[in-house]
Design a protein around this motif. Structure first.
Motif, PDB file in Angstrom:
ATOM      1  N   UNK A 208       0.836  -1.199   0.000  1.00 31.94           N
ATOM      2  CA  UNK A 208       0.000   0.000   0.000  1.00 31.94           C
ATOM      3  C   UNK A 208       0.872   1.252   0.000  1.00 31.94           C
ATOM      4  N   UNK A 209       1.886   1.272   0.859  1.00 31.39           N
ATOM      5  CA  UNK A 209       2.768   2.439   0.961  1.00 31.39           C
ATOM      6  C   UNK A 209       3.507   2.698  -0.346  1.00 31.39           C
ATOM      7  N   UNK A 210       3.950   1.609  -1.003  1.00 29.29           N
ATOM      8  CA  UNK A 210       4.761   1.757  -2.210  1.00 29.29           C
ATOM      9  C   UNK A 210       3.948   1.502  -3.491  1.00 29.29           C
ATOM     10  N   UNK A 211       2.632   1.458  -3.340  1.00 29.98           N
ATOM     11  CA  UNK A 211       1.688   1.387  -4.459  1.00 29.98           C
ATOM     12  C   UNK A 211       1.959   0.223  -5.414  1.00 29.98           C
ATOM     13  N   UNK A 212       2.110  -0.972  -4.864  1.00 31.65           N
ATOM     14  CA  UNK A 212       2.301  -2.179  -5.666  1.00 31.65           C
ATOM     15  C   UNK A 212       1.011  -3.004  -5.591  1.00 31.65           C
ATOM     16  N   UNK A 213       0.085  -2.700  -6.492  1.00 31.59           N
ATOM     17  CA  UNK A 213      -1.231  -3.334  -6.468  1.00 31.59           C
ATOM     18  C   UNK A 213      -1.172  -4.822  -6.787  1.00 31.59           C
ATOM     19  N   UNK A 214      -0.316  -5.191  -7.725  1.00 31.64           N
ATOM     20  CA  UNK A 214      -0.237  -6.593  -8.141  1.00 31.64           C
ATOM     21  C   UNK A 214       0.191  -7.494  -6.978  1.00 31.64           C
TER      22      UNK A 214
ATOM     23  N   UNK B  38      -6.558  -3.705   1.612  1.00 29.21           N
ATOM     24  CA  UNK B  38      -6.718  -3.821   0.172  1.00 29.21           C
ATOM     25  C   UNK B  38      -7.707  -2.775  -0.342  1.00 29.21           C
ATOM     26  N   UNK B  39      -8.788  -2.568   0.390  1.00 25.68           N
ATOM     27  CA  UNK B  39      -9.762  -1.540   0.017  1.00 25.68           C
ATOM     28  C   UNK B  39      -9.107  -0.164  -0.036  1.00 25.68           C
ATOM     29  N   UNK B  40      -8.276   0.139   0.945  1.00 25.45           N
ATOM     30  CA  UNK B  40      -7.572   1.430   0.964  1.00 25.45           C
ATOM     31  C   UNK B  40      -6.596   1.556  -0.205  1.00 25.45           C
ATOM     32  N   UNK B  41      -5.938   0.463  -0.538  1.00 27.01           N
ATOM     33  CA  UNK B  41      -5.016   0.463  -1.676  1.00 27.01           C
ATOM     34  C   UNK B  41      -5.778   0.763  -2.969  1.00 27.01           C
TER      35      UNK B  41
END
Length: 194
Positions: A95-101, A124-127
């Motif tokens: 989440x912090x480093x924006x790695x959705x996969x 996951x919702x926050x991401x």
């Protein structure tokens, strides 16, 4: 945190051997101060005496530093079953480093490890929300509702005269909640700009 690490070095130079709790604290200090290399060095030094919480601290340390692939590899190669907290730490790093996969892959593992815990779903919702993926946010929330899971509210506590008082977000259950909110209102008023 740096003081804790300094004390740890002194302890290592003495005849006293650090125990598992001390070592957990040192790894946490390295994680929170961004001293990844030092944390890895300590981890390798104590590798024969490690438990699940030590691995979780290391996953947290790598995840905070953006070394997400290393954290994932560590989870896969742990000689002990990974704690749900290790997966949550990796998910937080995603989440912090924006790695959705990697987040999507990790959350599935977290769901299996902690079926009745809302934490992974909320992360996951926050991401998804931070990426503007509102349809996915709604899907996660729908899944939480189907499973009967709710996001836990914030909680704080204070010890006063050997008695612990806990306060939950939006909760007025404390016996002195009216007085507490009056004092908070006064404090808020005092903090207003002149």
């Amino acid at each position: 945190m740096f003081e804790a690490l300094s004390m740890f070095l002194e302890l290592c130079q003495s005849e006293i051997r650090p125990n598992e709790v001390t070592f957990t604290s040192v790894l946490k200090a390295c994680s929170e101060t961004g001293l990844v290399s030092r944390g890895l060095q300590y981890f390798r030094t104590f590798e024969t005496k490690l438990n699940g919480s030590h691995y979780t601290c290391l996953v947290d340390m790598l995840s905070r530093a953006g070394r997400l692939e290393e954290a994932e590899e560590l989870i896969e190669s742990m000689p002990v079953e990974p704690e749900p907290y290790a997966l949550a730490a990796l998910l937080s790093g995603c989440q912090r480093h924006k790695n959705e996969e990697l987040a999507e892959k990790t959350v599935k593992k977290l769901w299996r490890a902690a079926e009745r815990d809302s934490g992974g779903y909320v992360m996951l919702s926050n991401l998804y929300a931070s990426a503007g993926r509102w349809k996915d946010v709604l899907e996660v929330r729908k899944l939480m509702k189907e499973k009967g899971l709710k996001k836990n509210g914030g909680c704080s506590w204070i010890e006063l005269k050997n008695q612990v008082h806990s306060f939950h977000s939006g909760d007025g259950a404390h016996s002195q909640s009216i007085e507490i909110y009056v004092v908070l209102d006064l404090l808020m008023y005092e903090m207003l700009p002149v």
